[in-house]
Enzyme design. Structure first.
Site, PDB file in Angstrom:
ATOM      1  N   VAL A   1      51.391  86.249  40.664  1.00 22.09           N
ATOM      2  CA  VAL A   1      52.270  85.532  41.598  1.00 22.09           C
ATOM      3  C   VAL A   1      53.681  86.098  41.481  1.00 22.09           C
ATOM      4  CG1 VAL A   1      53.229  83.291  42.280  1.00 22.09           C
ATOM      5  CG2 VAL A   1      50.908  83.422  41.332  1.00 22.09           C
TER       6      VAL A   1
ATOM      7  N   ASN B   1      54.906  85.896  47.015  1.00 23.45           N
ATOM      8  CA  ASN B   1      55.737  84.749  47.340  1.00 23.45           C
ATOM      9  C   ASN B   1      57.227  85.085  47.369  1.00 23.45           C
ATOM     10  OD1 ASN B   1      56.552  81.768  47.309  1.00 23.45           O
ATOM     11  ND2 ASN B   1      57.388  82.487  45.361  1.00 23.45           N
TER      12      ASN B   1
ATOM     13  N   SER C   1      54.251  83.409  54.172  1.00 18.74           N
ATOM     14  CA  SER C   1      54.960  83.741  55.395  1.00 18.74           C
ATOM     15  C   SER C   1      55.956  82.626  55.732  1.00 18.74           C
ATOM     16  CB  SER C   1      53.951  83.958  56.529  1.00 18.74           C
ATOM     17  OG  SER C   1      54.590  84.470  57.676  1.00 18.74           O
TER      18      SER C   1
ATOM     19  N   TYR D   1      65.496  87.916  58.726  1.00 19.16           N
ATOM     20  CA  TYR D   1      64.393  87.181  58.102  1.00 19.16           C
ATOM     21  C   TYR D   1      63.207  87.063  59.056  1.00 19.16           C
ATOM     22  CZ  TYR D   1      62.006  83.348  55.633  1.00 19.16           C
ATOM     23  OH  TYR D   1      61.080  82.558  54.977  1.00 19.16           O
TER      24      TYR D   1
ATOM     25  N   LYS E   1      59.451  88.748  58.441  1.00 16.05           N
ATOM     26  CA  LYS E   1      58.258  87.906  58.310  1.00 16.05           C
ATOM     27  C   LYS E   1      57.257  88.188  59.439  1.00 16.05           C
ATOM     28  CE  LYS E   1      59.038  85.556  54.546  1.00 16.05           C
ATOM     29  NZ  LYS E   1      58.142  85.652  53.367  1.00 16.05           N
TER      30      LYS E   1
ATOM     31  N   VAL F   1      60.159  73.567  52.609  1.00 20.04           N
ATOM     32  CA  VAL F   1      59.925  73.125  51.236  1.00 20.04           C
ATOM     33  C   VAL F   1      61.263  72.932  50.517  1.00 20.04           C
ATOM     34  CG1 VAL F   1      58.660  73.628  49.108  1.00 20.04           C
ATOM     35  CG2 VAL F   1      57.826  74.524  51.294  1.00 20.04           C
TER      36      VAL F   1
ATOM     37  N   THR G   1      63.361  73.759  48.131  1.00 20.00           N
ATOM     38  CA  THR G   1      63.581  74.846  47.171  1.00 20.00           C
ATOM     39  C   THR G   1      65.019  75.345  47.296  1.00 20.00           C
ATOM     40  OG1 THR G   1      62.937  76.570  48.742  1.00 20.00           O
ATOM     41  CG2 THR G   1      61.176  75.583  47.400  1.00 20.00           C
TER      42      THR G   1
END
Length: 265
Positions: free
Chosen positions: A10, A94, A146, A160, A164, A191, A193
């Site tokens: 990962v 990721n 993605s 970005y 992607k 998310v 983050t």
């Protein structure tokens, strides 16, 4: 017959969604995991948590390095070859960045664009080329983290979005070229983050940044507590890295799509 636990690599593993993917792969899929990130301190903290708090020794190893360097991927693959079953059963890409947030006509240099593509796209092309022999041998899975930005434009996010979008098509091409490797692209949703912190703090740059209403939407998601906990898409990604099927290869899914509901927490 002895069933060997899968080994999953990962990237961007030290925090946020990547950290969650690591933990969910270990806890819910009984996987052994190699994490890749630049922060040695964060990786050491995660390793301590897994070994001492969760009491799961010898389940997590890590490589400190920049994903844009081939040497980092080679080190991760060598570590996998020397650990556990010696196989690589899954590879989760990721690591990624949203910056620079800047309109095409306002200030982001080509070099800044190249840096975004190096992290979000070219590092994955390079790592895939290096990992394919091991993934072919294990008939493994390659998961591309993605974004909705791969299919939806945002003002100020051109670098970005296009990186992607390129990654999405890369996954589709890989699926038809490599039938023995299952490749799946996942849109993880919005998310909670550090990337969202960056968007909230750096997206409102007037004429050079996001549209005010788009920036406000991201701020409102945080204020209304509607951001996803990383464990929700993290569980789905971890599950797919071990159990994605051939019928799912080449597809681009939202983390909560009906077609992959079996992978939800």
């Amino acid at each position: 017959m002895t069933i060997t636990a899968p080994t999953v690599i990962v990237t961007g593993a030290s925090r946020g969604l990547g950290r969650s993917i690591v933990l969910q792969a270990i806890l819910s899929k009984d996987a052994n995991v190699i994490g890749v990130a630049r922060s040695k301190e964060n990786l050491e903290s995660l390793a301590h948590h897994i070994e001492h708090d969760l009491k799961l020794p010898n389940r997590f190893k890590f490589v400190v390095g920049d994903v844009t360097l081939e040497s980092t991927t080679k080190e991760a693959l060598a570590l996998a070859a020397d650990s556990w079953s010696g196989q690589v059963n899954g590879f989760v890409f990721n690591a990624g960045v949203v910056d620079p947030i800047a309109r095409i006509s306002h200030g982001a240099t080509v070099d800044e664009w190249k840096n975004t593509f190096d992290i979000n796209f070219f590092s994955i092309v390079s790592a895939t080329q290096l990992a394919l022999p091991a993934l072919r041998e294990s008939k493994g899975r390659l998961i591309l983290v993605s974004s909705g930005a791969a299919v939806n434009p945002y003002v100020g996010w051109a670098a970005y979005c296009t990186s992607k979008a390129a990654l999405k098509m890369f996954g589709e091409c890989l699926a038809v070229e490599e039938p023995d490797v299952i490749t799946v692209s996942i849109r993880p949703g919005v998310v909670d983050t550090d990337m969202q912190v960056f968007i909230r703090e750096n997206g409102n740059l007037g004429a050079s940044g996001m549209l005010p209403n788009q920036h406000a939407e991201f701020r409102n998601l945080k204020e209304s507590q509607k951001l996803l906990h990383p464990d929700e898409p993290g569980h789905v990604i971890a599950s797919l890295s071990v159990d994605a099927t051939k019928g799912q290869s080449g597809n681009f899914y939202s983390w909560n799509a009906d077609d992959i509901v079996a992978h939800r927490k």
